[in-house]
Design a protein around this motif. Sequence first.
Motif, PDB file in Angstrom:
ATOM      1  N   GLU A 148     -34.360   8.538 -35.360  1.00 52.08           N
ATOM      2  CA  GLU A 148     -35.133   9.357 -34.433  1.00 52.08           C
ATOM      3  C   GLU A 148     -36.625   9.176 -34.673  1.00 52.08           C
ATOM      4  O   GLU A 148     -37.088   9.098 -35.815  1.00 52.08           O
ATOM      5  CB  GLU A 148     -34.767  10.830 -34.598  1.00 52.08           C
ATOM      6  N   LEU A 149     -37.375   9.104 -33.552  1.00 52.35           N
ATOM      7  CA  LEU A 149     -38.821   9.001 -33.649  1.00 52.35           C
ATOM      8  C   LEU A 149     -39.413  10.372 -33.971  1.00 52.35           C
ATOM      9  O   LEU A 149     -38.874  11.398 -33.555  1.00 52.35           O
ATOM     10  CB  LEU A 149     -39.424   8.498 -32.330  1.00 52.35           C
ATOM     11  N   LYS A 150     -40.520  10.388 -34.684  1.00 49.78           N
ATOM     12  CA  LYS A 150     -41.239  11.622 -34.950  1.00 49.78           C
ATOM     13  C   LYS A 150     -42.319  11.780 -33.889  1.00 49.78           C
ATOM     14  O   LYS A 150     -43.321  11.067 -33.892  1.00 49.78           O
ATOM     15  CB  LYS A 150     -41.860  11.588 -36.349  1.00 49.78           C
ATOM     16  N   LEU A 151     -42.089  12.719 -32.961  1.00 53.86           N
ATOM     17  CA  LEU A 151     -42.993  12.906 -31.837  1.00 53.86           C
ATOM     18  C   LEU A 151     -43.715  14.245 -31.924  1.00 53.86           C
ATOM     19  O   LEU A 151     -43.106  15.264 -32.242  1.00 53.86           O
ATOM     20  CB  LEU A 151     -42.228  12.849 -30.508  1.00 53.86           C
ATOM     21  N   THR A 152     -44.989  14.222 -31.623  1.00 51.25           N
ATOM     22  CA  THR A 152     -45.745  15.449 -31.434  1.00 51.25           C
ATOM     23  C   THR A 152     -45.621  15.840 -29.961  1.00 51.25           C
ATOM     24  O   THR A 152     -45.162  15.034 -29.132  1.00 51.25           O
ATOM     25  CB  THR A 152     -47.227  15.235 -31.778  1.00 51.25           C
ATOM     26  N   PHE A 156     -44.894  13.049 -27.063  1.00 46.09           N
ATOM     27  CA  PHE A 156     -43.735  13.189 -26.170  1.00 46.09           C
ATOM     28  C   PHE A 156     -44.172  13.038 -24.722  1.00 46.09           C
ATOM     29  O   PHE A 156     -43.553  12.304 -23.943  1.00 46.09           O
ATOM     30  CB  PHE A 156     -43.049  14.539 -26.361  1.00 46.09           C
ATOM     31  N   LYS A 157     -45.239  13.737 -24.329  1.00 42.75           N
ATOM     32  CA  LYS A 157     -45.751  13.625 -22.963  1.00 42.75           C
ATOM     33  C   LYS A 157     -46.131  12.181 -22.644  1.00 42.75           C
ATOM     34  O   LYS A 157     -45.860  11.670 -21.555  1.00 42.75           O
ATOM     35  CB  LYS A 157     -46.971  14.528 -22.771  1.00 42.75           C
ATOM     36  N   LEU A 158     -46.772  11.545 -23.604  1.00 46.91           N
ATOM     37  CA  LEU A 158     -47.219  10.170 -23.420  1.00 46.91           C
ATOM     38  C   LEU A 158     -46.033   9.231 -23.222  1.00 46.91           C
ATOM     39  O   LEU A 158     -46.011   8.418 -22.290  1.00 46.91           O
ATOM     40  CB  LEU A 158     -48.043   9.754 -24.637  1.00 46.91           C
ATOM     41  N   ILE A 194     -51.665   6.788 -28.853  1.00 44.24           N
ATOM     42  CA  ILE A 194     -50.955   5.539 -28.563  1.00 44.24           C
ATOM     43  C   ILE A 194     -50.695   4.785 -29.856  1.00 44.24           C
ATOM     44  O   ILE A 194     -49.607   4.206 -30.048  1.00 44.24           O
ATOM     45  CB  ILE A 194     -51.759   4.676 -27.568  1.00 44.24           C
ATOM     46  N   HIS A 195     -51.660   4.801 -30.764  1.00 42.77           N
ATOM     47  CA  HIS A 195     -51.472   4.159 -32.071  1.00 42.77           C
ATOM     48  C   HIS A 195     -50.301   4.806 -32.814  1.00 42.77           C
ATOM     49  O   HIS A 195     -49.460   4.110 -33.400  1.00 42.77           O
ATOM     50  CB  HIS A 195     -52.755   4.271 -32.892  1.00 42.77           C
ATOM     51  N   HIS A 196     -50.240   6.148 -32.795  1.00 40.64           N
ATOM     52  CA  HIS A 196     -49.142   6.863 -33.450  1.00 40.64           C
ATOM     53  C   HIS A 196     -47.798   6.471 -32.827  1.00 40.64           C
ATOM     54  O   HIS A 196     -46.804   6.258 -33.554  1.00 40.64           O
ATOM     55  CB  HIS A 196     -49.350   8.368 -33.313  1.00 40.64           C
TER      56      HIS A 196
END
Length: 226
Positions: A148-152, A156-158, A194-196
Motif C-alpha cells: 500500500e502507498l502512503k498517501l496524504t 490522494f487528491k493529486l 508530486i515528488h512524494h
Amino acid sequence: MSISVLLVEDDIDLASTIVDYLEIEDITCDHAANGVLGLTLIEQNNYDVILLDINLPRLDGLSVCQQARNASNETPVLMLTAKDTLADKIAGFNAGTDDYLVKPFEMDELVIRIIALSKRRSKQITTLAIENLTLDLQTKSARSDVKELKLTPITFKLLKMFMQDTNEPISRESLMRGIWGDFQPDSNSLKVHIHHLRKQFERCDVHAAITNKPGLGFILHGTKQL
C-alpha cells in the motif's frame, strides 16, 4: 438509472438530433443555443453530464466550462467540437473539461461516454486503476500488487486527478486549482507533493510514472510495456 443532461449547442439541427436520440435512450436533455443561457441553466439545475460545444455565440464553450469550474461546479463536461488538434484538446482540459468528442461522431459513442461520465459523477465508480496500481475512492487508499502507498490527503487528491485522466496532460494550474481551489500555496508545493507521489511509486514498485511535458503539464502513464 435516470440520467439528466444539458446540451449547449448552437447548431439547431444537430441539437434536435441529439435530443431526440437521447430521449430514445431514456436520457433527459435540456438544450441551450448559446453560452450565456447554458451557464444560467448550469447554475440553476443539477445535471449528471454537460455536453458543451466550443464555438458558441455570446460566450464560448471554454469560458462556460471555466466559469462553471470557478463556481465549484463539478458536473462532468464532454466537449463536442470540430476542432481536433492537440492544442485544442489541451485548451479544453485546462478549462476543466472531462472528455472530448470530435464532430462528426456516432450517436452510440456519445451515449456510451455520457453513461461513463454520469457514473463518475454519481460515484458508482469506486476504484480507478492503471497497470498494477489501484486507487480506492471510498477508503482513499492506493496499493500496487506489492504494498500500500502512503498517501496524504493532498497526494490522494493529486493521484485521483491523474488517474481520472491517464495519458492526458494536466496543466500545473489545473492541478493546483483542483487541489487547493482559490487559496493556493506557493508554486513549489505542487512540486513537493508530486515528488512524494513519485517516491511512493518507487517504494511500491508501481508500473506507472508521472512525467512532466514542458508546455503541456504532467501526465500519468503506464511503464510496464516500456
